[in-house]
Design an enzyme around this catalytic site. Structure first.
Site, PDB file in Angstrom:
ATOM      1  N   GLU A 143     -30.416  17.000  -5.627  1.00  0.00           N
ATOM      2  CA  GLU A 143     -30.670  15.789  -6.414  1.00  0.00           C
ATOM      3  C   GLU A 143     -31.273  14.676  -5.559  1.00  0.00           C
ATOM      4  O   GLU A 143     -31.297  13.512  -5.948  1.00  0.00           O
ATOM      5  CB  GLU A 143     -29.371  15.338  -7.092  1.00  0.00           C
ATOM      6  N   HIS A 201     -23.533  11.520  -9.343  1.00  0.00           N
ATOM      7  CA  HIS A 201     -24.198  11.500  -8.030  1.00  0.00           C
ATOM      8  C   HIS A 201     -23.328  10.681  -7.078  1.00  0.00           C
ATOM      9  O   HIS A 201     -22.647   9.752  -7.517  1.00  0.00           O
ATOM     10  CB  HIS A 201     -25.572  10.807  -8.105  1.00  0.00           C
ATOM     11  N   CYS A 207     -30.466   3.630  -8.162  1.00  0.00           N
ATOM     12  CA  CYS A 207     -31.152   4.804  -8.707  1.00  0.00           C
ATOM     13  C   CYS A 207     -32.641   4.561  -8.811  1.00  0.00           C
ATOM     14  O   CYS A 207     -33.438   5.487  -8.835  1.00  0.00           O
ATOM     15  CB  CYS A 207     -30.653   5.125 -10.114  1.00  0.00           C
TER      16      CYS A 207
HETATM   17  N1  SUO Z   1     -29.727   8.363 -10.638  1.00  0.00           N
HETATM   18  C1  SUO Z   1     -29.575   8.077 -12.035  1.00  0.00           C
HETATM   19  C2  SUO Z   1     -29.975   9.248 -12.837  1.00  0.00           C
HETATM   20  C3  SUO Z   1     -29.720   9.071 -14.292  1.00  0.00           C
HETATM   21  C4  SUO Z   1     -30.222  10.242 -15.080  1.00  0.00           C
HETATM   22  N2  SUO Z   1     -30.102   9.997 -16.494  1.00  0.00           N
HETATM   23  C5  SUO Z   1     -30.721  10.753 -17.389  1.00  0.00           C
HETATM   24  O1  SUO Z   1     -31.445  11.677 -17.063  1.00  0.00           O
HETATM   25  C6  SUO Z   1     -30.470  10.424 -18.859  1.00  0.00           C
HETATM   26  C7  SUO Z   1     -31.677  10.574 -19.703  1.00  0.00           C
HETATM   27  C8  SUO Z   1     -31.338  10.507 -21.181  1.00  0.00           C
HETATM   28  O2  SUO Z   1     -30.187  10.625 -21.554  1.00  0.00           O
HETATM   29  O3  SUO Z   1     -32.284  10.345 -21.978  1.00  0.00           O
HETATM   30  C9  SUO Z   1     -29.443  11.504 -14.693  1.00  0.00           C
HETATM   31  O4  SUO Z   1     -28.345  11.697 -15.233  1.00  0.00           O
HETATM   32  O5  SUO Z   1     -29.931  12.259 -13.851  1.00  0.00           O
END
Ligand code: SUO
Length: 446
Positions: free
Chosen positions: A174, A250, A369
């Site tokens: 990630e 994360h 983020c």
């Molecule tokens: N570092 C923050 C990452 C947030 C990301 N959210 C998302 O992908 C949510 C997208 C949505 O729900 O449409 C994740 O969880 O990887």
């Protein structure tokens, strides 16, 4: 030689939306289907980037991805004109369609892992795009992310670009969200702390029970090998499986570091004493500041809700550190009380700056983020594509570009509108000219 930590924030794309795609990410699930505001989101992001530039920081931007991802939909068997692909995907499989529309590339902390030249064997800055295998919508990102990074750091003498790790859960990666670099000085060799959620091959080791651990130890080790990091400059720690099960998807939702400071929640790490001992031993004689926030003062739930640890700790030109926090931290009593106290504790952190990044918070992403950190010396900085750096002119150009192309409001039905696809592609095509990053998108490659 001068040294900088440059923050590259992700530009919010023209189809910014909330689809509730990330199981294990509480905010993402809670805001599914809410209407989004792409224009406001992009402007919030640019305002944050500009505010950091105005504080004297070097600040850059990374281009977003093309969404809806028509190429991915075609790969999954939807055919005909682009309009037909959109229509049949939305009708036949809403989940696949929404995943292919995700706004998730705005969180550039997940774009890649970056090792500065002072840490690497060949003296170049190394980049490995994250494969983001755990979520289908995010697994669509690495190829184009690699293109964007190559267009932004376009100089082989100073920058080395690797392919993302094999697309498999064993090597779930990630990126910088699970990677923290501690150093005395950005230009000197530092300690790279890799945080993983589980072991891929040894299932006897602890792992979360409810929500997925997205990053494996084996992925961290592969990235360290690719970047040519010395064992004496690397520490691996496991995230506490219990906090993953409480929504800490994360490590950057529960810990953040900068130079000689590690700011973290009491429950962030598994076997933290051994890990911190190794960190200090490898760091050397200068003591690290381990700033631990006790559960009694801030609960894990409050940390997840407010993103207290998804803040940026930056070193200002004065040498003092400041925290860039979302306004949610100001609105929560316990967190606000803690931050008021933190700046009086005699640590390098002397102040807090609050920013409204709600359009990102609703999808579970705070200030940290939104940025990819790249520590560079002045020669490396001069080798970066200068059009991607924020100054008054580029800020004004990008704002005007958003005003010209972005919609004020977007709902799920809009995403299948072929007109939106045309608008977005027009916008992104123009963006690649503003940033001069080349033809990074599949639609530009014919
Ligand atoms: N570092 C923050 C990452 C947030 C990301 N959210 C998302 O992908 C949510 C997208 C949505 O729900 O449409 C994740 O969880 O990887």
């Amino acid at each position: 030689m001068k040294q900088f930590e440059v923050n590259f924030d992700g530009l919010v794309g023209p189809t910014h939306n909330y689809a509730g795609l990330s199981f294990g990410n509480v905010a993402s699930l809670n805001n599914a289907n809410a209407k989004s505001s792409p224009k406001q989101a992009a402007k919030q992001g640019l305002a944050k980037a500009k505010a950091l530039a105005d504080m004297g920081m070097v600040q850059g931007v990374l281009a977003p991805q093309e969404r809806p991802d028509i190429a991915a939909l075609r790969r999954l068997g939807f055919t005909g004109s682009d309009a037909r692909v959109l229509e049949s995907a939305a009708k036949q499989s809403r989940e696949i369609f929404l995943a292919c529309c995700s706004a998730s590339s705005m969180w550039t902390a997940n774009a890649a892992t970056v090792s500065p030249s002072a840490d690497t064997a060949d003296g170049r800055v190394h980049f490995t795009p994250a494969n983001l295998t755990n979520k289908f919508h995010r697994s669509l990102e690495p190829q184009v992310t690699g293109n964007i990074l190559r267009g932004t750091f376009a100089n082989e003498k100073h920058f080395a670009h690797h392919q993302h790790l094999p697309d498999n859960e064993h090597f779930g990666d990630e990126g910088a969200a699970n990677h923290t670099r501690l150093c005395s000085n950005y230009g000197q060799a530092g300690i790279e702390l890799f945080v993983y959620g589980r072991h891929a091959f040894d299932t006897s080791k602890p792992a979360p029970k409810k929500y997925p651990a997205r990053q494996t130890l084996e992925a961290c080790q592969a990235v360290a090998r690719l970047h040519g990091l010395d064992d004496d400059g690397v520490v691996y720690m496991q995230q506490n499986p219990d906090v993953i099960d409480q929504g800490v998807f994360h490590n950057d939702v529960i810990a953040v570091g900068n130079q000689n400071v590690l700011f973290f929640h009491e429950q962030a790490f598994y076997q933290k004493d051994a890990g911190f001992k190794e960190l200090q031993a490898k760091f050397g004689s200068e003591p690290l500041h381990f700033i631990e926030v006790p559960t009694a003062e801030v609960s894990v739930q409050d940390a997840v809700k407010t993103y207290l640890f998804n803040t940026q700790i930056i070193t200002l030109p004065s040498g003092d550190m400041t925290i860039i926090a979302p306004t949610e931290c100001q609105e929560n009593e316990a967190v606000k009380r803690y931050l008021d106290k933190l700046v009086t504790l005699g640590t390098p952190i002397k102040s807090v700056n609050f920013f409204d990044v709600k359009q990102s918070m609703r999808n579970g992403g705070g200030p940290a983020c939104l940025r990819l950190r790249v520590a560079m010396n002045d020669q490396e900085l001069a080798a970066v594509n200068q059009n991607t750096l924020i100054n008054d002119t580029q800020f004004a150009r990008l704002n005007a570009w958003v005003d010209k192309h972005y919609r004020d409001e977007l709902g799920e039905d809009d995403l299948r509108d072929p007109q939106l696809l045309i608008e977005s592609r027009t916008a992104l095509d123009e963006l690649t000219q503003i940033l001069k990053i080349g033809s990074v998108y599949p639609f530009q490659q014919g």
